[in-house]
Design an enzyme around this catalytic site. Structure first.
Site, PDB file in Angstrom:
ATOM      1  N   GLY A  89       0.829  -1.217   0.000  1.00 14.29           N
ATOM      2  CA  GLY A  89       0.000   0.000   0.000  1.00 14.29           C
ATOM      3  C   GLY A  89       0.850   1.248   0.000  1.00 14.29           C
ATOM      4  CG  ASP A 246       5.413  -3.296  -4.806  1.00 13.87           C
ATOM      5  OD1 ASP A 246       6.003  -4.346  -5.072  1.00 13.87           O
ATOM      6  OD2 ASP A 246       5.973  -2.337  -4.243  1.00 13.87           O
TER       7      ASP A 246
HETATM    8  P1  AMP Z   1       9.157   1.099  -3.036  1.00 10.09           P
HETATM    9  O1  AMP Z   1      10.016  -0.075  -3.339  1.00 10.09           O
HETATM   10  O2  AMP Z   1       9.868   2.379  -2.732  1.00 10.09           O
HETATM   11  O3  AMP Z   1       8.168   1.323  -4.152  1.00 10.09           O
HETATM   12  O4  AMP Z   1       8.333   0.784  -1.698  1.00 10.09           O
HETATM   13  C1  AMP Z   1       7.788  -0.475  -1.362  1.00 10.09           C
HETATM   14  C2  AMP Z   1       6.762  -0.320  -0.269  1.00 10.09           C
HETATM   15  O5  AMP Z   1       7.330   0.234   0.906  1.00 10.09           O
HETATM   16  C3  AMP Z   1       5.590   0.584  -0.615  1.00 10.09           C
HETATM   17  O6  AMP Z   1       4.445   0.055  -0.018  1.00 10.09           O
HETATM   18  C4  AMP Z   1       5.977   1.897  -0.004  1.00 10.09           C
HETATM   19  O7  AMP Z   1       4.867   2.706   0.272  1.00 10.09           O
HETATM   20  C5  AMP Z   1       6.666   1.441   1.276  1.00 10.09           C
HETATM   21  N1  AMP Z   1       7.650   2.407   1.763  1.00 10.09           N
HETATM   22  C6  AMP Z   1       8.862   2.685   1.236  1.00 10.09           C
HETATM   23  N2  AMP Z   1       9.500   3.620   1.960  1.00 10.09           N
HETATM   24  C7  AMP Z   1       8.676   3.970   2.975  1.00 10.09           C
HETATM   25  C8  AMP Z   1       8.753   4.880   4.056  1.00 10.09           C
HETATM   26  N3  AMP Z   1       9.823   5.634   4.256  1.00 10.09           N
HETATM   27  N4  AMP Z   1       7.697   4.962   4.888  1.00 10.09           N
HETATM   28  C9  AMP Z   1       6.620   4.198   4.705  1.00 10.09           C
HETATM   29  N5  AMP Z   1       6.484   3.313   3.720  1.00 10.09           N
HETATM   30  C10 AMP Z   1       7.483   3.193   2.855  1.00 10.09           C
HETATM   31 MG    MG Z   2       6.641   1.388  -4.862  1.00  7.94          MG
END
Ligand code: AMP
Ligand code: MG
Length: 478
Positions: A89, A246
């Site tokens: 999410g 995702d």
């Molecule tokens: P990403 O690989 O950056 O697309 O992130 C993968 C998942 O981790 C997604 O659900 C993001 O919303 C969550 N996410 C990444 N960094 C953060 C953060 N600093 N705080 C909260 N959720 C995060």
């Molecule tokens: Mg992402």
């Protein structure tokens, strides 16, 4: 139109509350505008001349209320590095609503129900990268999310070191991901799965809504768009780095930029992501991973359409990919009509580039002015004999062109960018921005948006990447 007159709507909130979490952005401490992109303002129907820095700062920081806005985070799941994660999410992204067919989303605007252990923040470094690269990809003709503006702040965010918190306002016609479907499939919520498919049809594939096989047609279109998007990546040497499901857009645009890279010297197995030890998302694996991810999406859609029908659409992936890649490579080489042996010509060129440690972007740019004199090209390789041999074949192939040399040059100069935002260039802008000097970020925005033009003061960025900065790997932390 002025920002104060912009009205948003929130069709996603007409879905069951299980799809989202309504949550207000958490403002950053002492925000300041780093950059604003007038081109993106026009997409929203806004008049850039009427936008003030102060209202943009507030909009991004979540303290300016727009009529109709109801901020929310979206729920999704996804396969990360091959393993299914049941709930992800928007952990740090908050949607504000939709205007003119574009969904406005703040990235880095605080925690949501889906933040898990995360702080809901994004650092200035990665926000600058995302802001600039989405505009660069768009200018290169590769489908992508866009970006309206970027703020920095004095908020301290803990990563490998303390960094500045930042927020980018991103735009996309849809933020639905392959992982959005996977969430409802794997939790056995087939009614909701169907609602999501209906929503995506209405939102992004209205041409299929009335069709009998609407879901199947939509899937077929996602297969095609994904294949063609990845062909675009391959043609410019772009490595996304985190092709988890995702991070795969259900409308086939490039989203969620992390440790991405435009390759410097061509290296087929190049891995930009430091944490991807196995090279699952290496440059040459990208097309295969696109297929694997589409298989996951087909699996998630299987309660709505039979497996056989989905598989038939999926099997077209290879031909969509190859057709587009061949078109793109033909254009890069200035070939005006297809010939049977073109794929051999391309394959040999890629191995010549790899063996000679050739920097892709200056090479294709130099080739765009090739008229028989090979000296400047041979100066770009460590294996001149191989390149010489390839140029012999290329000369023969060019002789079959109907295009004049002059027209070929013109066409190639508008196909092969002079400027791509290599990691070392982005890093220079980041280093300055961390000291509150935003001039280079704004200069790079112009470069990103006009990659085929000459930009004399930035000639140094058009050459071969300095050795010490070549094909670095980047940390995933952002
Ligand atoms: P990403 O690989 O950056 O697309 O992130 C993968 C998942 O981790 C997604 O659900 C993001 O919303 C969550 N996410 C990444 N960094 C953060 C953060 N600093 N705080 C909260 N959720 C995060
Ligand atoms: Mg992402």
């Amino acid at each position: 139109m002025k920002l104060s007159n912009l009205t948003l709507n929130t069709p996603y909130l007409s879905l069951d509350p299980i799809f989202y979490h309504e949550v207000a952005p958490t403002p950053l401490h002492n925000p300041r505008l780093v950059s604003f992109n007038p081109g993106a303002a026009k997409l929203l129907g806004l008049d850039p001349a009427h936008l003030t820095d102060e209202e943009l700062e507030k909009l991004l920081n979540g303290t300016l209320f727009l009529e109709g806005s109801r901020p929310y985070a979206m729920c999704y799941a996804g396969h990360q590095f091959g393993y299914y994660v049941p709930r992800l999410g928007d952990g740090r992204a908050i949607n504000l609503g939709c205007a003119n067919g574009w969904n406005l989303q703040l990235k880095g605007s605080g925690q949501t129900l889906y933040s898990r252990q995360g702080d809901g923040r994004a650092v200035l470094r990665s926000s600058i990268r995302e802001y600039l690269i989405s505009e660069a990809m768009n200018a290169l003709g590769i489908p992508t999310s866009r970006a309206l503006a970027l703020i920095s702040s004095d908020e301290k965010v803990a990563r490998e070191r303390w960094e500045r918190g930042a927020i980018v306002l991103r735009l996309a016609p849809s933020w639905i991901r392959f992982g959005s479907f996977e969430y409802f499939f794997h939790t056995n919520k087939h009614k909701e799965l169907e609602s999501l498919a209906d929503f995506l049809l209405q939102e992004s594939f209205p041409q299929f809504v009335e069709s009998e096989d609407a879901y199947l047609k939509m899937y077929g279109e996602i297969v095609k768009r994904t294949a063609e998007m990845i062909a675009g990546w391959q043609s410019v040497g772009f490595n996304h780095g985190v092709m988890n499901t995702d991070n795969m857009s259900a409308i086939g645009i490039t989203i969620d930029y992390g440790p991405f890279a435009f390759m410097d010297t061509f290296e087929s197995g190049y891995i930009c992501n430091h944490t991807d030890a196995q090279g699952r998302y290496s440059y040459d694996n990208q097309p295969r991973i696109g297929y694997w991810n589409l298989e996951r999406l087909a699996h998630a859609l299987s309660p709505l359409v039979t497996h056989e029908k989905l598989q038939t659409e999926l099997e077209k992936y290879g031909s969509y990919f190859t057709t587009r890649l061949m078109e793109l490579l033909r254009a890069k080489l200035g070939l005006d009509t297809p010939q049977e042996n073109d794929s051999d010509l391309f394959r040999t060129l890629f191995s010549v580039m790899e063996n000679g440690r050739i920097d892709m972007t200056p090479f294709f740019r130099t080739l765009s002015r090739y008229g028989g004199n090979r000296d400047v090209l041979l100066a770009l390789t460590l294996a001149p004999n191989q390149l010489n041999e390839w140029l012999d074949t290329y000369d023969t192939r060019l002789a079959q062109n109907t295009l004049s040399t002059h027209d070929r040059h013109t066409q190639m100069l508008y196909t092969n960018p002079k400027y791509v935002l290599k990691n070392y260039i982005l890093q220079e802008a980041i280093d300055a921005a961390e000291k509150d000097d935003f001039a280079l970020v704004n200069d790079l925005l112009i470069l990103a948006q006009n990659p085929y033009d000459e930009h004399e003061p930035f000639e140094r960025y058009a050459g071969v990447t300095p050795q010490q900065h070549t094909n670095l790997k980047l940390s995933c932390s952002s």
